[in-house]
Design an enzyme around this catalytic site. Structure first.
Site, PDB file in Angstrom:
ATOM      1  CG  ASP A 122      -0.207  -0.097   2.543  1.00  0.00           C
ATOM      2  OD1 ASP A 122       0.747  -0.898   2.635  1.00  0.00           O
ATOM      3  OD2 ASP A 122      -0.538   0.633   3.492  1.00  0.00           O
ATOM      4  CD  GLU A 189       3.953   0.922   7.224  1.00  0.00           C
ATOM      5  OE1 GLU A 189       4.632   1.275   8.195  1.00  0.00           O
ATOM      6  OE2 GLU A 189       3.530   1.741   6.377  1.00  0.00           O
TER       7      GLU A 189
HETATM    8 ZN   LIG Z   1       6.493   2.632   4.355  1.00  0.00          ZN
END
Ligand SMILES: [Zn+2]
Length: 499
Positions: A122, A189
């Site tokens: 992401d 994340e």
């Molecule tokens: Zn990162």
């Protein structure tokens, strides 16, 4: 009598100087030089195209909770499968929670603990109000003037592509590791990793798998990060600071502003907040010693001497470092007043005033200690405070620097990047690594990119970009790391294990 006193003072001075010199000699050391390696051959242009293609997959969370965009992730997964046919043929691929990916490169010695290389799929979005300021649109993946442009080129699709290209190239050469090598690519994340790496960590734990080493995003090879040191230093994150958000509330008698009490809820709260800011948690200068110890002789003498002799120069060092925000944050739990609310009418005394303070905990300080410190500093029972649900976690354990995993990682950095000094540091921000604490003691955060001033701070910013050359170097780095960590003893072996 006077000569005796002078004599004693002289002797003390000589002894102190001697002690300072000895300590400096013991403290600072050269890391020596390791032989530079050429590394695997890399087609720079091809790798650049791969990263550009990954950038075009807009793997941006759809909301604050990190809801993934299914189409974007499917596009990325398809791109990976098409670009890296050997990886997809020879490695086992597991999909966790629909979007996170784990690749298993089974080693010839399955009895050994695996190692894991990580990156997240992401990326953060590009603020719509800044789109006009981008030289090229953030998700077009343009390659211009030796640079690959777009969101994720530094954070951290470069690492994803670097790992995949390295693996594909090694497979082409018929390489097989002795030790099983895992790739862990989370999908959320940027929003905490709760549906991605947290689940991967739990799966490993359930299966009783321990990891001998993990490398995820982290420090790079940069100048200007350690105060007083001019040249570039490779920084390996060995821990991450903790997080604690505290809500402060004061309730007092509401009323008309024509007849105010001596202190309103706003006044009481303000005094408490001012005290908190004026009395931060104590500094721990010694926590910076491993950093300067690692830099060693690459640091000027005026830095080496005081760090080798904190007992003598501590106060001077503190006065020098505290005004530098990054150094200050590296040696203490920081206090940041971030939100304040109270009152609605200019002529009404409010019943309630509220504030939010965000603390970042240095490893060694605990949430309980910070809360105790807060109570002691405020010393006012009218101010109620409590941690905000879901907004706190302790600092992560510090991974050792005398372990083989750290030493060989450091060795690979020096081989590939021509011997920069390598030093440990504590990451000020968070990564997916937090989810692997239960399965590994050797968690290191390093992004193999040399960053000069012009690239600093571009992650999450406007015109995020990476030089094509740096991208190619990243592939060489991962190929070398896989061949090093993939061995039985995790050290570089001359004998390559060819299937
Ligand atoms: Zn990162």
């Amino acid at each position: 009598m006077l000569t005796t006193i002078l004599y004693i003072i002289l002797v003390i001075l000589i002894l102190t100087t001697f002690y300072v010199v000895i300590r400096t000699i013991v403290f600072e050391r050269s890391q020596g030089t390791v032989e530079k390696i050429e590394g695997i051959p890399v087609d720079e242009q091809q790798v650049a195209e791969h990263l550009a293609a990954a950038v075009r997959c807009q793997t941006v969370p759809l909301d604050e909770k990190g809801t993934p965009d299914p189409e974007a992730f499917q596009q990325l997964h398809k791109m990976l499968a098409e670009t890296y046919p050997l990886v997809h043929e020879k490695l086992k691929r597991l999909v966790v929670n629909d979007y996170s990916l784990v690749y298993v490169w089974t080693g010839s010695r399955p009895d050994l603990e695996p190692v894991m290389l990580m990156a997240h799929q992401d990326v953060v979005s590009a603020d719509p109000s800044t789109l006009a300021q981008w030289t090229y649109p953030p998700f077009e993946g343009r390659i211009v003037d030796g640079l690959i442009w777009g969101r994720g080129t530094l954070d951290i699709k470069n690492q994803l592509i670097g790992i995949m290209d390295a693996a594909e190239a090694l497979l082409q050469q018929g390489y097989r590791p002795e030790r099983t090598v895992l790739f862990g690519f989370g999908h959320d994340e940027e929003t905490g990793g709760t549906n991605g790496c947290k689940v991967i960590g739990q799966l490993l734990k359930e299966k009783g798998i321990r990891l001998a080493g993990i490398v995820d995003e982290g420090g790079g090879i940069t100048a200007g990060l350690a105060a007083g040191v001019r040249g570039p230093v490779a920084l390996i994150g060995v821990s991450e600071k903790g997080y604690l958000t505290v809500e402060f509330t004061v309730n007092s008698q509401p009323g008309h502003s024509s007849t105010p009490p001596p202190q309103t809820s706003i006044g009481i709260l303000s005094r408490a907040l001012a005290r908190l800011e004026a009395h931060p948690m104590p500094t721990h200068l010694r926590r910076l010693r491993p950093l300067y110890h690692g830099i060693g002789r690459a640091a000027p003498l005026f830095i080496q001497i005081p760090f080798a002799n904190v007992w003598l120069f501590g106060p001077v060092l503190k006065r020098w470092l505290v005004p530098k925000p990054e150094m200050n944050a590296s040696m203490r739990t920081t206090t940041a007043l971030t939100i304040i609310n109270g009152g609605v009418e200019d002529n009404t005394i409010p019943a309630e005033a509220k504030a939010i303070v965000n603390f970042r905990l240095l490893p060694g300080d605990t949430i309980a200690e910070v809360l105790w410190h807060v109570g002691k500093v405020i010393k006012d029972e009218r101010v109620k405070f409590k941690p905000v649900e879901g907004k706190f976690n302790e600092a992560l354990p510090v991974s050792p620097t005398n372990a083989t995993a750290y030493k060989s990682l450091s060795q690979v950095i020096r081989q590939v990047f021509d011997n920069p000094p390598v030093a440990p540091f504590v990451m000020l921000g968070g990564t997916d690594c937090q989810h692997f604490v239960p399965v590994s003691d050797h968690i290191y955060r390093f992004t193999s990119v040399v960053m000069d001033e012009s690239f600093r701070g571009l992650e999450h910013g406007i015109d995020e970009r990476i030089p094509v050359e740096a991208m190619a170097k990243m592939v060489k780095f991962y190929a070398q790391l896989i061949q090093t960590w993939g061995t039985r003893d995790m050290t570089a072996s001359k004998e390559r294990s060819i299937e």
